[in-house]
Design a protein around this motif. Sequence first.
Motif, short mmCIF file in Angstrom:
data_model
loop_
_atom_site.label_atom_id
_atom_site.label_comp_id
_atom_site.label_asym_id
_atom_site.label_seq_id
_atom_site.Cartn_x
_atom_site.Cartn_y
_atom_site.Cartn_z
N LEU A 83 34.54 -13.77 -17.49
CA LEU A 83 35.01 -13.58 -18.86
C LEU A 83 36.52 -13.39 -18.91
O LEU A 83 37.18 -13.84 -19.85
N CYS B 243 37.79 -16.74 -18.80
CA CYS B 243 37.56 -17.38 -20.10
C CYS B 243 38.65 -16.98 -21.09
O CYS B 243 39.09 -17.80 -21.89
N GLN C 204 38.28 -23.52 -18.46
CA GLN C 204 37.09 -24.25 -18.91
C GLN C 204 35.95 -24.21 -17.90
O GLN C 204 34.78 -24.24 -18.29
N GLN D 214 34.25 -21.00 -18.51
CA GLN D 214 33.47 -21.10 -19.75
C GLN D 214 32.14 -21.81 -19.49
O GLN D 214 31.09 -21.40 -19.98
N PHE E 47 33.87 -18.30 -27.42
CA PHE E 47 35.00 -18.60 -26.55
C PHE E 47 36.32 -18.61 -27.32
O PHE E 47 37.36 -18.28 -26.77
#
Length: 186
Positions: free
Chosen positions: A12, A15, A20, A23, A60
């Motif tokens: 996280l 992220c 990406q 993610q 996101f």
Amino acid sequence: MTLTNQNIEQLLSLCQEGNQHAQMEVYNRYNKAMYNTAVRILKDSFWAEDVMQESFLIAFTKINTLDDLKSFGAWLKRIVVNNSIAEYNKTQKLNEVPLEGIMYKVADNDGLSHESQNKKEVKCIIEAMKTLKPNYNTGLTLHLIEGYDYDEICQIMNISYGNCRTMISRAKESLRKKLKLTVNKN
């Protein structure tokens, strides 16, 4: 260390930096649970898939607003639930009738094993829930299947605590009556 071996807080953090690959790894870890949440509310796999995808995009995009990364799962689930309810309400206003509600198969139920009997009972309960008023169905799904408490349901459905308790109580009673009718028919 590969992304698949990292813990969720590390992913996280990546992220938040816009990684990406991180993610995608977070998506892979959470997508099945979030899809199941959406499909229980929407009762349509295509809508559930769309709502789940949209929810991940929102998560996101807004991940930097999340104060505690440890609460990501609950935060993401709340986004999915809210988006699912909004989509469900939008569909109800359009008075669309899902094809699954019209078409059905009659199966031969002779000689059922114990496991298939349980599956039949669960399917019967879910089908009975689908016939409840929309707010009853949503309230019971959030409470009994998703495990939300009354306070959380109040926030999600934008109703008072007293209304929530009354609605769920009436929904349970309505479900009991529908199930009794179903049992008496068989």
